[in-house]
Design an enzyme around this catalytic site. Structure first.
Site, PDB file in Angstrom:
ATOM      1  N   LYS A  59       0.853  -1.197   0.000  1.00 38.87           N
ATOM      2  CA  LYS A  59       0.000   0.000   0.000  1.00 38.87           C
ATOM      3  C   LYS A  59       0.889   1.247   0.000  1.00 38.87           C
ATOM      4  O   LYS A  59       1.603   1.503   0.964  1.00 38.87           O
ATOM      5  CB  LYS A  59      -0.888   0.048   1.241  1.00 38.87           C
ATOM      6  CG  LYS A  59      -1.920   1.194   1.129  1.00 38.87           C
ATOM      7  CD  LYS A  59      -2.620   1.489   2.426  1.00 38.87           C
ATOM      8  CE  LYS A  59      -1.854   2.476   3.280  1.00 38.87           C
ATOM      9  NZ  LYS A  59      -1.709   3.816   2.670  1.00 38.87           N
TER      10      LYS A  59
ATOM     11  N   GLU B 236      10.480   0.723  10.171  1.00 39.84           N
ATOM     12  CA  GLU B 236      11.479   1.772   9.906  1.00 39.84           C
ATOM     13  C   GLU B 236      10.757   3.090  10.179  1.00 39.84           C
ATOM     14  O   GLU B 236       9.868   3.474   9.430  1.00 39.84           O
ATOM     15  CB  GLU B 236      11.960   1.649   8.464  1.00 39.84           C
ATOM     16  CG  GLU B 236      13.305   2.299   8.259  1.00 39.84           C
ATOM     17  CD  GLU B 236      13.171   3.736   7.846  1.00 39.84           C
ATOM     18  OE1 GLU B 236      13.185   4.591   8.761  1.00 39.84           O
ATOM     19  OE2 GLU B 236      13.032   3.988   6.654  1.00 39.84           O
TER      20      GLU B 236
ATOM     21  N   CYS C 151      13.317  10.528   6.922  1.00 37.54           N
ATOM     22  CA  CYS C 151      13.341   9.951   8.267  1.00 37.54           C
ATOM     23  C   CYS C 151      14.712  10.109   8.914  1.00 37.54           C
ATOM     24  O   CYS C 151      14.816  10.303  10.109  1.00 37.54           O
ATOM     25  CB  CYS C 151      12.911   8.496   8.235  1.00 37.54           C
ATOM     26  SG  CYS C 151      13.746   7.565   6.965  1.00 37.54           S
TER      27      CYS C 151
ATOM     28  N   GLU D  41      10.384  15.104  15.998  1.00 36.59           N
ATOM     29  CA  GLU D  41      10.601  15.125  14.558  1.00 36.59           C
ATOM     30  C   GLU D  41       9.671  16.164  13.934  1.00 36.59           C
ATOM     31  O   GLU D  41       8.471  16.146  14.174  1.00 36.59           O
ATOM     32  CB  GLU D  41      10.262  13.731  14.020  1.00 36.59           C
ATOM     33  CG  GLU D  41      10.589  13.515  12.585  1.00 36.59           C
ATOM     34  CD  GLU D  41      10.322  12.075  12.143  1.00 36.59           C
ATOM     35  OE1 GLU D  41       9.327  11.482  12.592  1.00 36.59           O
ATOM     36  OE2 GLU D  41      11.114  11.561  11.343  1.00 36.59           O
TER      37      GLU D  41
HETATM   38  P1  NAI Z   1       2.001   7.681   8.746  1.00 36.83           P
HETATM   39  O1  NAI Z   1       2.884   6.872   9.585  1.00 36.83           O
HETATM   40  O2  NAI Z   1       0.639   7.970   9.222  1.00 36.83           O
HETATM   41  O3  NAI Z   1       1.850   7.008   7.292  1.00 36.83           O
HETATM   42  C1  NAI Z   1       2.746   6.092   6.708  1.00 36.83           C
HETATM   43  C2  NAI Z   1       1.956   5.001   6.017  1.00 36.83           C
HETATM   44  O4  NAI Z   1       1.210   4.268   6.975  1.00 36.83           O
HETATM   45  C3  NAI Z   1       0.923   5.503   5.015  1.00 36.83           C
HETATM   46  O5  NAI Z   1       0.870   4.586   3.932  1.00 36.83           O
HETATM   47  C4  NAI Z   1      -0.367   5.455   5.800  1.00 36.83           C
HETATM   48  O6  NAI Z   1      -1.503   5.317   4.981  1.00 36.83           O
HETATM   49  C5  NAI Z   1      -0.174   4.216   6.637  1.00 36.83           C
HETATM   50  N1  NAI Z   1      -0.935   4.165   7.875  1.00 36.83           N
HETATM   51  C6  NAI Z   1      -1.434   5.197   8.607  1.00 36.83           C
HETATM   52  N2  NAI Z   1      -2.070   4.732   9.691  1.00 36.83           N
HETATM   53  C7  NAI Z   1      -1.963   3.389   9.671  1.00 36.83           C
HETATM   54  C8  NAI Z   1      -2.398   2.339  10.540  1.00 36.83           C
HETATM   55  N3  NAI Z   1      -3.044   2.595  11.656  1.00 36.83           N
HETATM   56  N4  NAI Z   1      -2.087   1.074  10.223  1.00 36.83           N
HETATM   57  C9  NAI Z   1      -1.389   0.805   9.106  1.00 36.83           C
HETATM   58  N5  NAI Z   1      -0.976   1.740   8.246  1.00 36.83           N
HETATM   59  C10 NAI Z   1      -1.242   3.023   8.520  1.00 36.83           C
HETATM   60  O7  NAI Z   1       2.717   9.026   8.403  1.00 36.83           O
HETATM   61  P2  NAI Z   1       1.987  10.367   7.946  1.00 36.83           P
HETATM   62  O8  NAI Z   1       0.739  10.634   8.659  1.00 36.83           O
HETATM   63  O9  NAI Z   1       1.885  10.314   6.501  1.00 36.83           O
HETATM   64  O10 NAI Z   1       3.044  11.408   8.436  1.00 36.83           O
HETATM   65  C11 NAI Z   1       2.995  11.862   9.791  1.00 36.83           C
HETATM   66  C12 NAI Z   1       4.360  11.996  10.355  1.00 36.83           C
HETATM   67  O11 NAI Z   1       5.015  10.743  10.337  1.00 36.83           O
HETATM   68  C13 NAI Z   1       5.280  12.884   9.572  1.00 36.83           C
HETATM   69  O12 NAI Z   1       5.122  14.225   9.897  1.00 36.83           O
HETATM   70  C14 NAI Z   1       6.599  12.346   9.980  1.00 36.83           C
HETATM   71  O13 NAI Z   1       6.963  12.891  11.218  1.00 36.83           O
HETATM   72  C15 NAI Z   1       6.365  10.889  10.130  1.00 36.83           C
HETATM   73  N6  NAI Z   1       6.775  10.106   8.949  1.00 36.83           N
HETATM   74  C16 NAI Z   1       7.930   9.420   8.991  1.00 36.83           C
HETATM   75  C17 NAI Z   1       8.362   8.732   7.889  1.00 36.83           C
HETATM   76  C18 NAI Z   1       9.618   7.967   7.895  1.00 36.83           C
HETATM   77  O14 NAI Z   1      10.153   7.674   6.845  1.00 36.83           O
HETATM   78  N7  NAI Z   1      10.138   7.567   9.015  1.00 36.83           N
HETATM   79  C19 NAI Z   1       7.641   8.763   6.637  1.00 36.83           C
HETATM   80  C20 NAI Z   1       6.391   9.473   6.695  1.00 36.83           C
HETATM   81  C21 NAI Z   1       6.007  10.130   7.819  1.00 36.83           C
END
Ligand code: NAI
Length: 778
Positions: A190, A263, A297, A392
């Protein structure tokens, strides 16, 4: 801008990349996308718009997957998996290679589409995201080719659910899909809701490569779809995203037997020493925090600069910030593009506006009208505890504080709940190589930053998650040992009512900090032999005893810095001392367990100690040939403090099997002895006492596994928790481990043959790979 004006200002002229091909592809696809399931696109359903964050223009409509869609994708992946695995490594390698070639052929289309969808500068998508994605498929085509030769006895996990974020949409897909496919798994992936387009283009590439249907399935939608994948009948979840969602996934998968890699976020330190080449360090910072608008990240988002050069460094940095070019991401001259979405922009703005500490410097450059732009920002003069030093931001915002000594730099760097990456900038090789091992991070860059390659594993420690992607260690997360384990039945204590054979009080205590300690609660229980004879009493540890043991283990950190040679010596010594008392232990084990294999168990325990003594100075790291002028040193480091519920059925061998590899790799342990047969462990204290094991390196508790599981697994100063208990506690242990996202290794109520040993598995679980990128050569 005229040519004359350009000559006068020596400024960059606009150099826009054409979006025509990408827009034409979207039109060809009907501007509305369904999912890619079982080798074909489904009809588009209700969903949401995907927009270009630089302009707000709608690019396409994406379908929000339903439970039926996710079920269909998992079913297709399940059906396709056995045939895909049986195709064999070389067979699969052909497909991976074909995908790599097609990614190369369509590189420009991918780069432009990525930039349109995500807002990142085309320079980055063209020169970093897409080439690294290709590289990942080439590298893993090679891994598939070699799998049978280099990973004998390993099989695919089955179906992998993969959930990726929006910051590197295609690259994260490649990091997940390539190793999974190489090892014979099929996938349901996804993409993030903001950035699904390159994943859908990738689906098209899979069709062009003739990939068997069902091997790659892509479903689109938001977090609710992610949750459906996590709950589905899959064998592994690989997730990249926020720490909060990672924690929820840890809880949701606890005890399910699904493999998990996370990650997650970071707040990576960027350490500049006063002898550094400051101009290079400033250019490095441009790549560390303004690369991809800081939505990385492992972004070097926390500048730690030595006090003596801080003023000049900040001044030069501010001057450099004012020269950054921010604007249309499709312009090849742009340094900083658009933030992914108005929601993310509001988060960044909100965090910066809520901050009242330090001095805020924003680049003195006009932002393009419309679109999600945020100026490159530096906040100096923060205290280590300020919110923006700890949390972050995930935007182009650098926070900074100063340090005086190398020791203080390390302390500040490690003052974080995260541990993803770190950068060290100094001209002094001794200093760099002194600091790198001390940093709590999965990746360390020396005089460089944000370097990635398929050959070097990437991933974090602490709340940055666990597991590695890329390199040899990344593969382990997509395979399992061949064969099927049997169910493990709970092992019961014996009961009895007899009086002790002699009247002396034989209440065995706990073993904490190298000393025998009375249990905090003062409770004990009788231990009976098979025939009902009273063998002795054993202390019942409680939450407080767990705390004391973890504290003692934390205090013995010097063990992790001892040489492998010394650790080997001590393990040999334990083996020797056990060997000297082999008969006595064998006899006692027979009485304790009522079985007649005491002698065999003692002998196997001695062998286990010898085996890991042998390994202690031989489990070497690797040197990866990465495509930079340098090398990546993959160093095996101890995990830290490991807590373990030991096997019930093999009271001595189960304990030694956990302790020996953990100690060999430099960890300290808190072991909870076999619950029904604890006396084998309490007898073992004397062996430890006579073997020069430093106090606190091994701590042993006795008591109820069910009662100790949660305090142990939930302890925030523990780095890993393992459970081999015959009480079904895998779920409780993994759920409690979510607090600080410590690594977990549980038996999922499956039996293990303690007489067999798989050193590779144990050594990998007892160590953490840190990749240190070092410039080397011309
Ligand atoms: P997120 O962690 O919510 O989203 C990442 C992925 O997880 C997306 O595909 C999302 O649809 C999915 N997702 C969301 N909730 C889920 C759940 N309960 N179960 C399974 N999958 C789920 O990140 P978001 O909201 O896009 O960004 C929020 C913050 O997260 C950012 O501001 C940043 O601080 C952090 N982030 C960190 C990343 C990294 O590479 N470590 C990448 C993206 C965001």
């Amino acid at each position: 801008m005229t040519v004359k004006e350009l000559f006068d200002s020596m400024d960059y002229g606009p150099a826009p990349e054409s979006a025509a091909e990408a827009l034409a592809w979207l039109v060809d696809m009907g501007d509305r996308f369904g999912h890619f399931i079982d080798g074909a696109f489904t009809a588009p359903g209700a969903g949401f718009e995907s927009k270009n964050p630089a302009t707000g223009e709608v690019l396409a409509t994406i379908t929000q997957a339903t439970q039926t869609d996710v079920d269909a994708a998992v079913k297709a992946a399940r059906k396709a998996q056995p045939k895909w695995e049986k195709l064999g490594g070389p067979g699969r390698a052909r497909y991976l290679y074909a995908i790599a070639r097609l990614l190369q052929k369509h590189a420009r289309l991918f780069a432009v589409l990525e930039t349109l969808d995500n807002g990142k500068p085309i320079r980055e998508s063209r020169d970093i995201d897409v080439p690294l994605a290709q590289r990942h498929f080439y590298y893993h085509a090679g891994m598939a080719q070699l799998m049978e030769e280099v990973l004998p006895g390993r099989a695919a996990l089955g179906v992998c659910g993969q959930i990726i974020p929006w910051n590197f949409p295609l690259l994260m897909l490649a990091w997940k899909v390539a190793p999974a496919l190489a090892m014979g798994n099929t996938v349901v992936l996804k993409p993030a809701e903001y950035t699904s387009l390159t994943a859908l283009l990738f689906a098209d590439i899979c069709t062009q490569a003739g990939l068997p249907r069902g091997v790659v399935n892509i479903v689109t939608g938001d977090g609710a779809v992610g949750e459906m994948i996590v709950a589905a009948e899959v064998d592994k979840i690989a997730f990249t995203g926020s720490t909060s969602v990672g924690r929820r996934i840890r809880e949701a998968t606890a005890g399910s037997g699904k493999a998990l890699t996370l990650e997650l976020g970071g707040k990576s330190p960027y350490i500049v020493f006063d002898d550094a080449d400051l101009d290079s360090a400033i250019e490095g910072l441009v790549d560390a925090i303004w690369f991809n608008q800081g939505q990385v990240c492992c972004a070097g988002s926390r500048l730690l600069v030595q006090e003596s050069v801080a003023e000049t460094f900040h001044a030069r940095l501010i001057a450099r910030m004012d020269k950054l070019r921010i604007g249309n991401p499709l312009d090849k001259c742009i340094d900083v593009g658009a933030v992914v979405d108005p929601v993310q922009l509001a988060t960044i703005r909100g965090m910066v506006e809520a901050n009242t500490a330090g001095q805020v410097h924003q680049a003195d450059i006009a932002l393009p009208a419309g679109g999600c732009y945020y100026p490159p920002t530096l906040i100096t003069g923060l205290a280590p505890s300020d919110r923006l030093m700890q949390e972050e931001i995930f935007g182009p915002v650098l926070v900074s504080c100063t340090f005086r000594t190398p020791a203080e730099a390390v302390e500040l760097a490690n003052n974080s709940r995260y541990g993803l990456a770190a950068t060290v900038w100094t001209e002094n090789v001794n200093l760099a190589l002194d600091i790198a091992p001390k940093l709590a991070a999965g990746v360390v860059w020396v005089n460089a930053t944000n370097l990635f390659d398929a050959a070097a594993g990437f991933g974090g420690v602490r709340e940055s998650g666990f597991g590695r992607e890329g390199g040899w260690e990344g593969l382990a997360a997509y395979t399992r040992p061949v064969g099927k384990a049997k169910a493990l039945k709970p092992v019961e204590s014996f009961s009895g009512s007899g009086a002790p054979a002699d009247p002396i009080d034989r209440t065995a205590k706990l073993y904490v900090g190298g000393k025998q300690a009375r249990p905090d609660g003062g409770y004990s229980r009788p231990v009976w032999g098979k025939g009902g004879a009273l063998l002795g009493h054993v202390g019942l540890a409680n939450r407080k005893d767990v705390r004391n043991a973890v504290e003692a283990a934390q205090g013995a950190a010097a063990w992790g810095r001892a040489t492998g040679h010394l650790r080997a010596q001590i393990l040999y010594y334990i083996a020797e001392n056990l060997s000297a008392r082999a008969g006595e232990f064998a006899h006692r084990l027979d009485a304790i367990t009522g079985a007649r294999h005491g002698a065999r168990e003692v002998e196997a325990s001695i062998q286990r100690l010898f085996t890991y003594a042998a390994w202690a100075d031989k489990y070497d790291g690797r040197v990866h040939s990465v495509p930079i002028r340098g090398v990546a040193l993959a160093m095996n480091e101890p995990v830290g403090v490991i807590g373990a519920l030991c096997a019930d059925e093999a009271p001595l061998l189960g304990l030694v099997s956990v302790m020996a590899p953990a100690l060999a790799m430099g960890n300290r342990v808190v072991l909870v002895a076999s619950e029904p047969f604890p006396l084998a462990a309490t007898d073992f204290y004397q062996v430890l006492d006579t073997s020069d094991v430093p106090g606190g390196v091994v701590n042993i508790l006795t008591g109820s596994h069910a009662e100790l599981a949660a305090p142990l697994a939930g302890h925030l100063n523990l780095d890993a928790v393992w459970s081999f208990s015959s009480t079904p506690l895998s779920k409780a242990v993994e759920a409690a481990s979510a607090g600080n996202l410590k690594r977990s290794w549980v038996n999922n109520a499956l039996a293990r043959d303690w007489f067999a040993n798989d050193s590779a598995e144990w050594l990998a679980q007892a160590s953490e790979v840190k990749n240190i990128w070092v410039p080397y050569g011309e």
